[in-house]
Design a protein around this motif. Sequence first.
Motif, PDB file in Angstrom:
ATOM      1  N   ALA A   1       0.713  -1.097   0.081  1.00  0.00           N
ATOM      2  CA  ALA A   1       0.058   0.212   0.071  1.00  0.00           C
ATOM      3  C   ALA A   1       0.811   1.232   0.057  1.00  0.00           C
ATOM      4  O   ALA A   1       0.681   2.262  -0.646  1.00  0.00           O
ATOM      5  CB  ALA A   1      -0.829  -0.129   1.164  1.00  0.00           C
ATOM      6  N   ALA A   2       1.925   1.244   0.865  1.00  0.00           N
ATOM      7  CA  ALA A   2       2.913   2.406   0.702  1.00  0.00           C
ATOM      8  C   ALA A   2       3.406   2.484  -0.611  1.00  0.00           C
ATOM      9  O   ALA A   2       3.630   3.606  -1.000  1.00  0.00           O
ATOM     10  CB  ALA A   2       3.854   2.098   1.902  1.00  0.00           C
ATOM     11  N   LYS A   3       3.812   1.545  -1.167  1.00  0.00           N
ATOM     12  CA  LYS A   3       4.307   1.553  -2.464  1.00  0.00           C
ATOM     13  C   LYS A   3       3.661   2.222  -3.624  1.00  0.00           C
ATOM     14  O   LYS A   3       3.835   2.972  -4.294  1.00  0.00           O
ATOM     15  CB  LYS A   3       4.962   0.191  -2.824  1.00  0.00           C
ATOM     16  N   GLY A   4       2.283   1.633  -3.498  1.00  0.00           N
ATOM     17  CA  GLY A   4       1.179   2.228  -4.299  1.00  0.00           C
ATOM     18  C   GLY A   4       1.002   3.717  -4.285  1.00  0.00           C
ATOM     19  O   GLY A   4       0.721   4.069  -5.090  1.00  0.00           O
ATOM     20  N   GLY A   5       1.034   3.907  -3.079  1.00  0.00           N
ATOM     21  CA  GLY A   5       0.529   5.354  -2.619  1.00  0.00           C
ATOM     22  C   GLY A   5       1.789   6.249  -3.130  1.00  0.00           C
ATOM     23  O   GLY A   5       1.550   7.498  -3.264  1.00  0.00           O
ATOM     24  N   GLU A   6       2.776   5.850  -3.379  1.00  0.00           N
ATOM     25  CA  GLU A   6       3.919   6.783  -4.020  1.00  0.00           C
ATOM     26  C   GLU A   6       3.888   7.531  -5.350  1.00  0.00           C
ATOM     27  O   GLU A   6       4.562   8.357  -5.747  1.00  0.00           O
ATOM     28  CB  GLU A   6       5.489   6.025  -3.810  1.00  0.00           C
ATOM     29  N   ALA A   7       3.075   6.619  -6.243  1.00  0.00           N
ATOM     30  CA  ALA A   7       2.919   6.925  -7.468  1.00  0.00           C
ATOM     31  C   ALA A   7       1.441   7.465  -7.988  1.00  0.00           C
ATOM     32  O   ALA A   7       0.607   6.804  -8.141  1.00  0.00           O
ATOM     33  CB  ALA A   7       3.127   5.731  -8.397  1.00  0.00           C
ATOM     34  N   GLY A   8       1.165   8.696  -7.580  1.00  0.00           N
ATOM     35  CA  GLY A   8      -0.146   9.347  -7.707  1.00  0.00           C
ATOM     36  C   GLY A   8      -0.340   9.812  -9.235  1.00  0.00           C
ATOM     37  O   GLY A   8       0.949   9.911  -9.886  1.00  0.00           O
ATOM     38  N   THR A   9      -1.187  10.359  -9.772  1.00  0.00           N
ATOM     39  CA  THR A   9      -1.286  10.554 -11.191  1.00  0.00           C
ATOM     40  C   THR A   9      -0.887  11.888 -11.643  1.00  0.00           C
ATOM     41  O   THR A   9      -0.236  12.090 -12.593  1.00  0.00           O
ATOM     42  CB  THR A   9      -3.041  10.663 -11.493  1.00  0.00           C
ATOM     43  N   VAL A  10      -0.859  13.018 -10.511  1.00  0.00           N
ATOM     44  CA  VAL A  10      -0.153  14.147 -10.887  1.00  0.00           C
ATOM     45  C   VAL A  10       1.276  14.040 -10.844  1.00  0.00           C
ATOM     46  O   VAL A  10       2.052  14.423 -11.652  1.00  0.00           O
ATOM     47  CB  VAL A  10      -0.371  15.013  -9.657  1.00  0.00           C
ATOM     48  N   ASP A  11       2.059  13.027  -9.933  1.00  0.00           N
ATOM     49  CA  ASP A  11       3.472  12.683  -9.993  1.00  0.00           C
ATOM     50  C   ASP A  11       3.548  11.915 -11.343  1.00  0.00           C
ATOM     51  O   ASP A  11       4.814  12.156 -11.837  1.00  0.00           O
ATOM     52  CB  ASP A  11       3.754  11.807  -8.759  1.00  0.00           C
ATOM     53  N   PHE A  12       2.982  11.109 -11.770  1.00  0.00           N
ATOM     54  CA  PHE A  12       2.909  10.483 -12.989  1.00  0.00           C
ATOM     55  C   PHE A  12       3.103  11.668 -14.103  1.00  0.00           C
ATOM     56  O   PHE A  12       4.096  11.280 -14.947  1.00  0.00           O
ATOM     57  CB  PHE A  12       1.662   9.417 -13.340  1.00  0.00           C
ATOM     58  N   LEU A  13       2.216  12.396 -14.462  1.00  0.00           N
ATOM     59  CA  LEU A  13       2.129  13.465 -15.319  1.00  0.00           C
ATOM     60  C   LEU A  13       3.479  14.076 -15.212  1.00  0.00           C
ATOM     61  O   LEU A  13       3.997  14.496 -16.480  1.00  0.00           O
ATOM     62  CB  LEU A  13       0.802  14.285 -15.273  1.00  0.00           C
ATOM     63  N   LEU A  14       3.803  14.613 -14.229  1.00  0.00           N
ATOM     64  CA  LEU A  14       5.042  15.610 -14.137  1.00  0.00           C
ATOM     65  C   LEU A  14       6.474  14.684 -14.322  1.00  0.00           C
ATOM     66  O   LEU A  14       7.404  15.216 -14.892  1.00  0.00           O
ATOM     67  CB  LEU A  14       5.126  16.037 -12.513  1.00  0.00           C
ATOM     68  N   GLY A  15       6.229  13.386 -13.919  1.00  0.00           N
ATOM     69  CA  GLY A  15       7.239  12.642 -14.340  1.00  0.00           C
ATOM     70  C   GLY A  15       7.513  12.307 -15.752  1.00  0.00           C
ATOM     71  O   GLY A  15       8.797  11.745 -16.053  1.00  0.00           O
ATOM     72  N   ILE A  16       6.595  12.413 -16.564  1.00  0.00           N
ATOM     73  CA  ILE A  16       6.790  12.650 -18.215  1.00  0.00           C
ATOM     74  C   ILE A  16       7.971  13.190 -18.671  1.00  0.00           C
ATOM     75  O   ILE A  16       8.625  13.013 -19.496  1.00  0.00           O
ATOM     76  CB  ILE A  16       5.320  12.870 -18.810  1.00  0.00           C
ATOM     77  N   ILE A  17       8.017  14.740 -17.727  1.00  0.00           N
ATOM     78  CA  ILE A  17       9.287  15.444 -18.398  1.00  0.00           C
ATOM     79  C   ILE A  17      10.257  15.312 -17.719  1.00  0.00           C
ATOM     80  O   ILE A  17      10.463  15.049 -16.457  1.00  0.00           O
ATOM     81  CB  ILE A  17       8.611  17.015 -17.978  1.00  0.00           C
ATOM     82  N   PRO A  18      11.308  15.043 -18.508  1.00  0.00           N
ATOM     83  CA  PRO A  18      12.802  14.599 -18.213  1.00  0.00           C
ATOM     84  C   PRO A  18      13.573  15.986 -17.649  1.00  0.00           C
ATOM     85  O   PRO A  18      13.174  17.073 -17.890  1.00  0.00           O
ATOM     86  CB  PRO A  18      13.548  14.114 -19.101  1.00  0.00           C
ATOM     87  N   LYS A  19      14.564  15.726 -16.955  1.00  0.00           N
ATOM     88  CA  LYS A  19      15.337  16.888 -16.335  1.00  0.00           C
ATOM     89  C   LYS A  19      16.048  17.695 -17.526  1.00  0.00           C
ATOM     90  O   LYS A  19      16.299  18.820 -17.684  1.00  0.00           O
ATOM     91  CB  LYS A  19      16.318  16.263 -15.404  1.00  0.00           C
ATOM     92  N   THR A  20      16.842  16.636 -18.330  1.00  0.00           N
ATOM     93  CA  THR A  20      17.344  17.272 -19.631  1.00  0.00           C
ATOM     94  C   THR A  20      16.994  16.301 -20.840  1.00  0.00           C
ATOM     95  O   THR A  20      16.418  15.095 -20.648  1.00  0.00           O
ATOM     96  CB  THR A  20      18.755  17.146 -19.499  1.00  0.00           C
ATOM     97  N   LEU A  21      17.574  16.696 -22.004  1.00  0.00           N
ATOM     98  CA  LEU A  21      17.049  16.006 -23.088  1.00  0.00           C
ATOM     99  C   LEU A  21      17.762  14.528 -23.321  1.00  0.00           C
ATOM    100  O   LEU A  21      17.388  13.373 -23.593  1.00  0.00           O
ATOM    101  CB  LEU A  21      17.472  16.607 -24.587  1.00  0.00           C
TER     102      LEU A  21
END
Length: 446
Positions: free
Chosen positions: A118-138
């Motif tokens: 449950a703790a592991k599943g809670g780490e990955a919310g939808t907002v975090d997922f969307l922001l995670g699509i953007i990389p730090k650099t190319l």
Amino acid sequence: MRDRTRYLYLAVIGAVLLGILVGFVWPDVGKELKPLGTGFVALIQMVIGPIIFCTIVLGIGSVRQAAKVGKVGGLALGYFIVMSTVALLIGLVVGNVIDPGSGLHLSDAAKQAAEAQAAKGGEAGTVDFLLGIIPKTLVSALTGGSVLQALLVALLTGFALQAMGDKGTPILRGIEHFQRLVFRILAMVMWAAPVGAFGAMAAVVGETGIEALKSLAIIMVAFYITCLLFVGVVLGSILWLVARINLWSLLKYLGREFLLILSTSSSETALPRLIAKMEHMGVSRTVAGITVPTGYSFNLDGTAIYLTMATLFIAEATGAPLRFGEQLALLLFMMIASKGAAGVTGAGLATLAGGLQAHRPALVDGVGLIVGIDRFMSEARALTNFAGNSVATVLVAHWTGEFDRERAAMVLAGQAPFDETTLLDENEGEEPPEPEAPGDRELTKV
């Protein structure tokens, strides 16, 4: 050289059987062999980003109409939403019919395992997922291990090269040569498959043992049968009615990829090969490059079935069965949440626990009941997801007119074998497709 690759996959089968034997006879030894499987999967993941980048850039850069790329992506996402819903409903029906979970009891160890998931599943919310699509650099998009980050950067690069016109042609040629290099590296890595399969199977059997399987055999068998019916009846019918392609011919063509997934329990090990094989079969670079990586995050048919059946199983086992309205609300919630957990290791179990925690906390402890068999159910999830993505790629190519039917017939009939040594059709020409000749692109594979 192809004869040698046949021996390679015979060795994978032998390694799987040997791993099962070691796990049963010497479970402690089997557990210690887990790094072998983990290492092999890591080697495959190492080249996924560069392969996705090269495939998409070459596909987009070789067509003039940017709208065609948008059409491919829109059709793919629409199809993914519909099929995920169908998979969820099928799991819902089967779960209610077999009524699993009665007679099981939670132990303290199961509760602790459930809390961890449950703790592991809670780490990955939808907002975090969307922001995670953007990389730090190319560059980090190709090295960070995120499929969607590589997809985003590749799309931007492809459109930029498209806008450059003829000036971008030398860059396309360079990217094509880099693609050849990466596929050569992948072909070399594949020779470690028997070692990885041996370690992965020995570890899971050593950790699980046979006792954990006895009381949970019903839900496992029901889940496997449901996945088989979904692939054989639903996907097979759609593929034949729409594209006139026989499902079993397609699955036979992808047999080595299914073996890799079965032995490693990771569909990512077959992602680069699926892109290459779809191109070889007559699917255009643009469709293969966009549909396959996107499907790995959004077309999770096996995961949808798993979430449905596992939820009903847990509710029954914990003495808190769900009403039909509650079933629909909870499972729709988790189907959406699964998109946000696509990059999480053990995403199916983590999403299940996280969804229950957010929507019905009283059921979270029940996740511990299936932790022991999740590894085996994970294989069925991965195989079903892979089959769904292969069918989706063919369908999207057919709908967009980017599918060479004659080529597909030759390949599926065994008249044009896939080159296992390079994973590319190098004999079809050394030059990359020219931007002003999109018609040739469908038949030319680097």
